[in-house]
Design a protein around this motif. Structure first.
Motif, mmCIF file in Angstrom:
data_model
loop_
_atom_site.group_PDB
_atom_site.id
_atom_site.type_symbol
_atom_site.label_atom_id
_atom_site.label_comp_id
_atom_site.label_asym_id
_atom_site.label_seq_id
_atom_site.Cartn_x
_atom_site.Cartn_y
_atom_site.Cartn_z
ATOM 1 N N ILE A 1 0.839 -1.211 0.000
ATOM 2 C CA ILE A 1 0.000 0.000 0.000
ATOM 3 C C ILE A 1 0.875 1.262 0.000
ATOM 4 N N GLU A 2 1.922 1.247 0.840
ATOM 5 C CA GLU A 2 2.822 2.409 0.936
ATOM 6 C C GLU A 2 3.508 2.706 -0.392
ATOM 7 N N LYS A 3 3.886 1.653 -1.102
ATOM 8 C CA LYS A 3 4.581 1.836 -2.388
ATOM 9 C C LYS A 3 3.603 2.173 -3.505
ATOM 10 N N GLU A 4 2.318 2.179 -3.175
ATOM 11 C CA GLU A 4 1.259 2.449 -4.163
ATOM 12 C C GLU A 4 1.394 1.534 -5.376
ATOM 13 N N GLU A 5 1.715 0.263 -5.116
ATOM 14 C CA GLU A 5 1.833 -0.712 -6.213
ATOM 15 C C GLU A 5 0.506 -0.867 -6.944
ATOM 16 N N LEU A 6 -0.597 -0.648 -6.232
ATOM 17 C CA LEU A 6 -1.920 -0.722 -6.860
ATOM 18 C C LEU A 6 -2.575 0.662 -6.923
ATOM 19 N N GLY A 7 -1.760 1.701 -6.825
ATOM 20 C CA GLY A 7 -2.300 3.061 -6.819
ATOM 21 C C GLY A 7 -2.857 3.404 -5.444
ATOM 22 N N LYS A 8 -3.684 4.407 -5.397
ATOM 23 C CA LYS A 8 -4.221 4.883 -4.114
ATOM 24 C C LYS A 8 -5.352 3.987 -3.615
ATOM 25 N N ILE B 1 -8.660 -4.584 0.544
ATOM 26 C CA ILE B 1 -8.392 -3.175 0.233
ATOM 27 C C ILE B 1 -8.573 -2.991 -1.274
ATOM 28 N N TYR B 2 -9.467 -2.065 -1.649
ATOM 29 C CA TYR B 2 -9.753 -1.815 -3.063
ATOM 30 C C TYR B 2 -9.024 -0.535 -3.492
ATOM 31 N N CYS B 3 -8.146 -0.668 -4.477
ATOM 32 C CA CYS B 3 -7.304 0.455 -4.896
ATOM 33 C C CYS B 3 -7.623 0.846 -6.348
ATOM 34 N N GLU B 4 -6.962 1.895 -6.812
ATOM 35 C CA GLU B 4 -7.206 2.387 -8.178
ATOM 36 C C GLU B 4 -6.896 1.329 -9.247
ATOM 37 N N LYS B 5 -5.860 0.513 -8.983
ATOM 38 C CA LYS B 5 -5.415 -0.409 -10.037
ATOM 39 C C LYS B 5 -5.634 -1.870 -9.679
ATOM 40 N N GLY B 6 -6.371 -2.127 -8.620
ATOM 41 C CA GLY B 6 -6.574 -3.534 -8.278
ATOM 42 C C GLY B 6 -6.995 -3.726 -6.836
ATOM 43 N N GLU C 1 -3.540 -12.027 -1.491
ATOM 44 C CA GLU C 1 -3.795 -12.197 -2.924
ATOM 45 C C GLU C 1 -3.905 -10.801 -3.531
ATOM 46 N N VAL C 2 -3.154 -10.573 -4.589
ATOM 47 C CA VAL C 2 -3.237 -9.301 -5.306
ATOM 48 C C VAL C 2 -3.881 -9.590 -6.660
ATOM 49 N N LEU C 3 -4.934 -8.842 -6.989
ATOM 50 C CA LEU C 3 -5.611 -9.001 -8.286
ATOM 51 C C LEU C 3 -5.612 -7.632 -8.956
ATOM 52 N N THR C 4 -4.909 -7.511 -10.076
ATOM 53 C CA THR C 4 -4.861 -6.196 -10.728
ATOM 54 C C THR C 4 -6.015 -6.065 -11.718
ATOM 55 N N LYS C 5 -6.302 -4.827 -12.118
ATOM 56 C CA LYS C 5 -7.446 -4.644 -13.030
ATOM 57 C C LYS C 5 -7.142 -5.169 -14.423
ATOM 58 N N ASP C 6 -5.846 -5.436 -14.690
ATOM 59 C CA ASP C 6 -5.479 -6.059 -15.968
ATOM 60 C C ASP C 6 -5.596 -7.579 -15.915
ATOM 61 N N GLY C 7 -6.044 -8.098 -14.771
ATOM 62 C CA GLY C 7 -6.248 -9.543 -14.675
ATOM 63 C C GLY C 7 -5.033 -10.323 -14.187
ATOM 64 N N ILE C 8 -3.990 -9.617 -13.722
ATOM 65 C CA ILE C 8 -2.817 -10.324 -13.179
ATOM 66 C C ILE C 8 -3.097 -10.716 -11.732
#
Length: 352
Positions: free
Chosen positions: A137-144, A256-261, A274-281
């Protein structure tokens, strides 16, 4: 030369967490146990070694005792933790820090005056999954972060307490204070503050004693379920549910729901994150298994407390952190009781 520590209160949390974790810690040599029921402290000395204090003052007056765990029930923390700090001991206080803001401030003031360490056992900060999630979350890997939901539910404290009956102090209003909100809810409030580096500032809630009964077959005096809506200072919105009636499986999950996943924590049996990005990764992390009442592994709390004393570092959960979590829980209780939206007071913690 190892440290000598004292423990106040010899209930389940001492037997399952504090005593075994002090015993395993290489820097601790001896534990002195105090409980107003002498047979409880005797039972723990048989299990873990160490010695017994006949009165709580023996712990405060022993110059060799460096640190004290306050594992008394919630209504006594402000008496014991305050006195321990003012007698020159470092203190690890069980959560919630206290039942009222004024009592919590007494403990925080005693810490400032004494200059000793005060750590409060909000142990969810210490799990590897929560620490890893904070990093993502701190690194904003999934955005805000936009929204979140968090849950803590199990089948109830009467299964866990040393007194495995419905007369448990957790069900008594004057001793437990907040029911499931103080037992489980406060953990997740503190976790949200920690993960999001943010503060909950507005709450609404519903609560009820839906299923639990006391030893006389009457509904318990405190809530066994609470469902809340939360808003943070940075504008994130979230929901939280806390329950003593999850019969069949514990739930300790946070999403936690972020801008990118999406970041799911303790939502799957196989993967702690589990990390799920909006690109399906999808990225899954296997880090450790969560502490449950049935699965007791080292929580890391005692080790972190001893480390902060040894290296003279600020503890991972301060009295101020705990006071903040308490204020939110009090706000949630008020919201549930008055069916109103409640603002968490912003007054400065310093000039209290």
């Amino acid at each position: 030369m190892g440290m000598k520590v004292g423990i106040i209160g010899c209930g389940s949390i001492t037997k399952m967490r504090h005593a075994p974790e002090y015993t395993e810690n290489p820097y601790v040599d001896e534990i002195v146990f105090y409980d107003r029921n002498l047979d409880r402290s005797e039972a723990l000395v048989e299990l873990f070694g160490g010695s017994i204090a006949r009165t709580v003052d023996e712990l405060f007056e022993d110059p060799d005792i460096i640190a004290i765990s306050d594992c008394s029930s919630n209504e006594n923390h402000h008496l014991f933790s305050t006195k321990a700090l003012l007698s020159g001991k470092h203190v690890l206080c069980e959560k919630p820090i206290s039942l009222t803001v004024d009592h919590a401030k007494e403990i925080v003031a005693a810490q400032k005056k004494s200059g000793k360490k005060l750590m409060v056992d909000h142990n969810q900060r210490f799990t590897r999954a929560h620490q890893k999630a904070k990093e993502i979350i701190e690194k904003e890997e999934l955005g805000k972060v936009l929204t979140f939901r968090t849950t803590f539910g199990h089948s109830g404290p009467e299964q866990w307490g040393i007194n495995k009956t419905n007369s448990t102090w957790f069900f008594k209003k004057e001793r437990s204070g907040f029911g499931v909100a103080g037992d489980l809810g406060i953990h997740k409030v503190d976790l949200i503050h920690y993960l999001l580096d943010d503060k909950i500032v507005q709450v609404s809630a519903f609560h009820g004693a839906l299923d639990k009964q006391d030893e006389n077959g009457n509904p318990i005096e405190v809530s066994d379920n609470i469902v809340c809506s939360l808003k943070t200072k940075k504008g994130r919105l979230g929901t939280a549910s806390f329950s003593w009636t999850h019969y069949g499986e514990e739930d300790n999950s946070t999403i936690i729901y972020c801008e990118k996943g999406i970041l799911k924590i303790y939502n799957s049996e196989d993967y702690q994150i589990e990390v799920l990005t909006k690109d399906g990764i999808k990225v899954n992390y296997q880090l450790e298994s969560i502490q449950t009442n049935d699965n007791q592994t080292n929580s890391g709390v005692i080790d972190a407390f001893i480390e902060s004393i040894r290296l003279d570092q600020p503890p991972l959960v301060t009295g101020e952190d705990a006071l903040l979590a308490l204020k939110v829980i009090l706000g949630i209780m008020e919201a549930a009781e008055t069916a109103a939206v409640v603002k968490i007071e912003k007054e400065s913690l310093i000039n209290s």
